[in-house]
Design an enzyme around this catalytic site. Structure first.
Site, mmCIF file in Angstrom:
data_model
loop_
_atom_site.group_PDB
_atom_site.id
_atom_site.type_symbol
_atom_site.label_atom_id
_atom_site.label_comp_id
_atom_site.label_asym_id
_atom_site.label_seq_id
_atom_site.Cartn_x
_atom_site.Cartn_y
_atom_site.Cartn_z
ATOM 1 N N LYS A 1 0.867 -1.182 0.000
ATOM 2 C CA LYS A 1 0.000 0.000 0.000
ATOM 3 C C LYS A 1 0.901 1.228 0.000
ATOM 4 C CE LYS A 1 -3.999 2.058 2.296
ATOM 5 N NZ LYS A 1 -3.564 3.447 2.073
ATOM 6 N N LYS B 1 -7.528 -3.591 2.474
ATOM 7 C CA LYS B 1 -6.293 -2.973 2.965
ATOM 8 C C LYS B 1 -5.923 -3.612 4.301
ATOM 9 C CE LYS B 1 -8.906 1.043 4.646
ATOM 10 N NZ LYS B 1 -9.026 2.520 4.582
ATOM 11 N N ARG C 1 -17.271 0.237 -2.454
ATOM 12 C CA ARG C 1 -16.431 -0.393 -1.436
ATOM 13 C C ARG C 1 -16.873 -1.842 -1.255
ATOM 14 N NH1 ARG C 1 -13.244 2.218 1.953
ATOM 15 N NH2 ARG C 1 -14.337 4.198 1.654
#
Length: 299
Positions: free
Chosen positions: A64, A212, A206
Site C-alpha cells: 500500500k 487494505k 467499497r
C-alpha cells in the site's frame, strides 16, 4: 487565497464561535489553495479492511503506497475526490486513451511532499521529476483483475517512461506470510498492504474485492468545527470536531502538532484519522489525527 478561521465549540445549540478577543492567538490565517473540483468524482474502487479468515489464495497482494491516489480518465488526471491535477505535459504525454488507476508517489514517508507538488496550479518540472505514477489497475479493460493486471503491464510497457511504473502483484500462501510481509514493509517505513481478488470486476464501490491490511485502521472524516484548548493548549486548538462517512461525529484531539493546532485544517476539509477498532456504539476507538487530505472530498 486565505481566510481567517474562528474556533468553534459545541453547545446545546450546536457549534458556536468563541470570541477571538479571548483567543487572540487563534486569529490565524489558513491557506485554502485547493483547486475547484471537476463535475464528478472518478468511479474508483474502494477497499474494506482485511480480517483474518480471508481465503488468501483468491487474492493478489501489493504494498500500500503512501501517496496520492490518481485517476487517469483517458484525457485528464484527477484525484479520487475529483480535483484536477495539473501535471506537466511531458508527464502525461504517453498516457493511453483509456482509464488508469494508480498512485502519485515519491517514496515511503513522503506523502506531504507529493501532496504539495500535485496541488500546484502551475506544475514545477523540477519537483515533478521526483514523482512516479504507480499504476495498479485498468478500470475500462473488460475482464477480471487477473486479466486487467496482465493488460496493464502491456500498457505500461508501451508507455515506456521511467516515471510510469506497474505496481507488482504477488501471491501469499498463508496469513503468516502475509503478516511477515506487512512487518517488512512497516520496518522500511511503508504503510501496509493491499489485496485484490483475482476474479473481481472493476466496480466503483467499497467491497471485499479490495482489502487494505495495516497494523492500525484509518479512515477519512470531514472537519465540521473546533474545540478550544485547555491548560498547556490554552489559546490553541484543543480538538477537531469531525463527521465520518457514516454521519458519526467525534473529536480528534491527539496526533495534532503544535503547528497544526495554531493553523488547523479548515472547516469542510477532509482529514485522515487512525484508530484501534470500534466501540460497541460503532465509534472509532482511540481516534487520533493523522493528516489532512487535500485530495479527498467527503463520500
Amino acid at each position: 487565497m486565505s481566510r481567517t478561521f474562528r474556533i468553534l465549540t459545541r453547545t446545546c445549540a450546536g457549534l458556536l464561535p468563541l470570541s477571538l478577543m479571548s483567543l487572540p492567538v487563534l486569529a490565524a490565517t489558513v491557506a485554502t489553495n485547493q483547486p475547484a473540483a471537476v463535475s464528478a468524482k472518478p468511479p474508483v474502487m474502494l477497499a474494506n479492511n482485511y480480517e483474518a479468515g480471508v481465503v488468501l489464495a483468491n487474492y493478489w497482494v501489493s504494498e500500500k503506497l503512501d501517496g496520492v491516489r490518481a485517476y487517469w480518465d483517458g484525457e485528464h488526471l484527477m484525484t479520487r475526490g475529483g480535483y484536477p491535477i495539473q501535471a506537466p505535459e511531458w508527464f502525461i504525454a504517453h498516457f493511453p486513451n483509456q482509464p488508469m488507476d494508480g498512485e502519485l508517489w515519491i517514496d515511503r514517508g513522503r506523502f506531504a511532499e507529493v501532496s504539495g507538488i500535485i496541488r500546484q496550479e502551475q506544475p514545477d518540472d523540477g519537483l515533478w521529476m521526483k514523482v512516479k505514477f504507480m499504476a495498479y489497475d485498468l478500470p475500462g479493460f473488460p475482464g477480471n483483475f487477473n486479466r486487467r493486471d496482465q493488460a496493464l503491464g502491456e500498457v505500461i510497457a508501451m508507455i515506456n517512461q521511467p516515471w510510469v511504473q506497474h505496481v507488482e502483484q504477488q501471491r501469499v500462501n498463508n496469513e503468516s506470510e502475509l503478516a511477515t510481509w506487512l512487518g517488512n514493509v512497516e520496518h522500511r517505513g511503508g504503510e501496509g498492504l493491499m489485496l485484490k481478488r483475482g476474479d473481481s470486476l472493476y466496480h466503483a464501490k467499497r467491497s471485499d474485492d479490495m482489502l487494505k491490511y495495516k497494523r492500525h485502521e484509518d479512515a477519512e472524516a470531514t472537519v465540521i468545527g473546533y474545540l478550544p484548548g485547555k491548560g498547556r493548549l490554552k489559546g490553541q486548538l484543543g480538538a477537531l470536531i469531525v463527521r465520518n462517512e457514516t454521519g458519526q461525529e467525534f473529536r480528534l484531539g491527539s496526533g495534532l502538532s503544535d503547528a497544526e493546532r495554531m493553523s488547523p485544517p479548515p472547516v469542510g476539509s477532509v482529514v485522515t484519522y487512525r484508530f484501534d477498532g470500534k466501540t460497541s456504539s460503532g465509534l472509532p476507538r482511540f481516534a487520533r489525527f493523522l493528516r489532512i487530505r487535500p485530495d479527498y472530498t467527503p463520500e
